[in-house]
Design a protein around this motif. Sequence first.
Motif, short mmCIF file in Angstrom:
data_model
loop_
_atom_site.label_atom_id
_atom_site.label_comp_id
_atom_site.label_asym_id
_atom_site.label_seq_id
_atom_site.Cartn_x
_atom_site.Cartn_y
_atom_site.Cartn_z
N LYS B 25 0.70 -1.24 -0.09
CA LYS B 25 -0.01 0.09 -0.09
C LYS B 25 0.78 1.12 0.01
CE LYS B 25 -4.23 -1.65 2.36
NZ LYS B 25 -4.89 -1.85 3.62
N TYR B 26 1.89 1.17 0.64
CA TYR B 26 2.90 2.50 0.69
C TYR B 26 3.32 2.48 -0.55
CZ TYR B 26 6.46 5.64 2.52
OH TYR B 26 7.22 6.70 2.71
N HIS B 29 1.01 4.15 -2.90
CA HIS B 29 0.67 5.45 -2.35
C HIS B 29 1.79 6.43 -3.16
CE1 HIS B 29 -1.42 7.99 0.69
NE2 HIS B 29 -0.90 9.10 -0.25
N VAL B 30 3.02 6.11 -2.83
CA VAL B 30 4.18 6.90 -3.45
C VAL B 30 4.24 6.83 -4.78
CG1 VAL B 30 5.56 6.47 -1.16
CG2 VAL B 30 6.19 5.12 -3.04
N ASP B 33 1.64 9.39 -5.80
CA ASP B 33 2.29 10.89 -5.37
C ASP B 33 3.12 11.08 -6.74
OD1 ASP B 33 0.89 10.76 -2.97
OD2 ASP B 33 2.57 10.40 -2.09
N ALA B 121 11.60 5.45 -0.96
CA ALA B 121 10.58 5.77 -2.20
C ALA B 121 11.36 6.43 -3.16
CB ALA B 121 9.54 6.79 -1.62
#
Lengths: 560, 138
Positions: B25-26, B29-30, B33, B121
């Motif tokens: 999920k991280y 998300h990035v 972004d 990231a």
Amino acid sequence: MAESSDALRAAQEKWEREQVAPGLEKSPELRERFETASGRTVDRLYLPEGDVGDAAARAYQEKIGFPGQYPFTRGVQPTMHRGRLWTMRQYAGFASAEESNRRYKFLLGQGTTGLSVAFDLPTQIGYDSDDPMAAGEVGKVGVAIDTLADMEALFEGIPLDKVSVSMTINATAAVLLAMHIAVAEKQGVAPAKLEGTIQNDILKEYIARGTYIFPPRPSLRLVSDLFAHCTAHVPNWNMISISGYHIREAGASAGQEIGVTLADAICYIETALAAGLKVDDFAPRLAFFFAAHSDLFEEAAKFRAARRLYARIMRERFKAKNPRSWMLRFHTQTGGVTLTAQQPDNNVVRVAIQALAAVLGGTQSLHTNSKDEALALPTEEAVRVALRTQQVIAHESGVANTVDPLAGSYYVEKLTDELEAEAEACIKAIDALGGVVPAIERGHIQREIEASAYRFGQSIERGERVIVGVNKFQEGQDPPMELLRIDEGVAARQVERLRHVRATRDNARVKNALEAVARGAKGSENLMPLILEAVRAYASVGEICNTLRGVFGEHQESFS
Amino acid sequence: MPARVPKPRILIGKPGLDGHDRGAKYVAHVLRDAGYEVVYTGIRRSPEQIVDAAVQEDVAAIGLSLLSGAHNVLFKRIIDLLKERGAGDVLVFGGGTIPPDDLPGLEKLGVAAVFTPGTSAKTIIETIDRLLAGRAKP
């Protein structure tokens, strides 16, 4: 002035007379006299000294109090680790039942004091080792159990009336507990003599860990069937371990960890009450499981806050009368997510700090992670260091010589208050949505945790939070490390064994038992005795769960 | 100002039975972004479900996250299925609890990058940008 401190002294004398003395009579403390490394005597309990005003004495008693007394901020036992050290319980299991059995015997030989069984994912999700969904996963994160034959091999030579066993199993908890009972029967051990814990916390699987099978409502029925069965037949068994650990691992903050966990507890208690159980009949056997991360004081305060908040919930919300129902007893594991793949030796230090937080926070049992777990399952060598870390804290650091040594620290008491308030706000928000189940179904809890994980990750990216060896003090390539490998042949041997069991068991008996399980699932009778009969007949985990899938259906993850 | 070229679509998948989805999920998300359109499959998907979704969504890359140790079996199955479905040009990368000894084998299978715990990231985004730029169709 003298009068006011006298109020606290009087309370202390009462506590010593009514709680400590009867406890000591039953079992004395580990030593007659505790002392520091330099020979100073260490008291059981330290209290505010000098001029304590009446109001302050009252506030002290209400918020902090005495260990073993409501609200249990200072611990659930009057003498805590002076009376008995925490149980050193290392979570282990991999590959086959025979290999795991060897690791358990190694751990017991090294001074571990309780077993903790890790099952592989197919066992946790109710697939047999030959199911296509099990491809690649057999024996990987834990031991593969298909039938009672595997469970017999797992505990071969381990007397189940002497060694307490914790099992990390949730969606299939009823099946694995039934197998445990059946193995004990074969060892000649009655269910009433069994001691241990079954995780059986399905709610956090939807929230954070992912090993659910059925939708929440039938899953809760299985939980409450297990409660009723244990209450009647396995009285010394901790029939659930309500877990904040995985919620924290998924990204929750310390306050969210206790808030969501206690919200889960509320749901289980309401479910059991709705099934007709009485709160004081089962609440003393509810156990908890938390994480310990590296922020030493915040973590120690978290455990204190959790105990105080839970005591209040049990006494005020559920009107429990038995003091044992008010006690939050917990297991702790150091934070898997804090381990780094870079410079893995540093993990030994992280684990030591986290373990210290758990001990200072009054844990009942503890698992310390091994330094290599960001890379693989731990080797025996890494597990040994992890266990030795606990032994050093227990026997060399002196922190276990007095109860709740951090009490009275301005900082720790403030942190305790703040964490309690944050957790309570979290429970209120969940209550406002109608409880945990609707909050899960709407994705509310999952979203909050994910947002928290994202913020944490971003603070590392920006360098606001330092992770040694990861975003600061980096080195080049780490030297190669000896890692544990699970031989891919395990799956084939496991499938072979399962086929042998299917070919040699009484298949008519299995068929009847599975039909009874299906009928029971459609109706409302307790499923535990039916599942017990099925496992005695050597029905497999997959066969029993597929039978239940046919009645209950399967849960589908919801996305925001 | 030149028109903004939309970045390609990426599928983040969780094959097998492992439910640890914090990392997946991280990363989803990035990557969002960073301007990518990201499709996340959710946990416990079979290789077939992941490849079906990748083909249906016409993604340029698949990121697979696995912490249970089943990566050698499941990553291979997904790459084989992609080839069978004529989607062998889809970039495959991975992450999770993956021992260093397994990296050469995964590379040989065709896994373009593996991001183990602790990868920033920034590194992930730069690597994906570079790998996808190298594969850009004319």
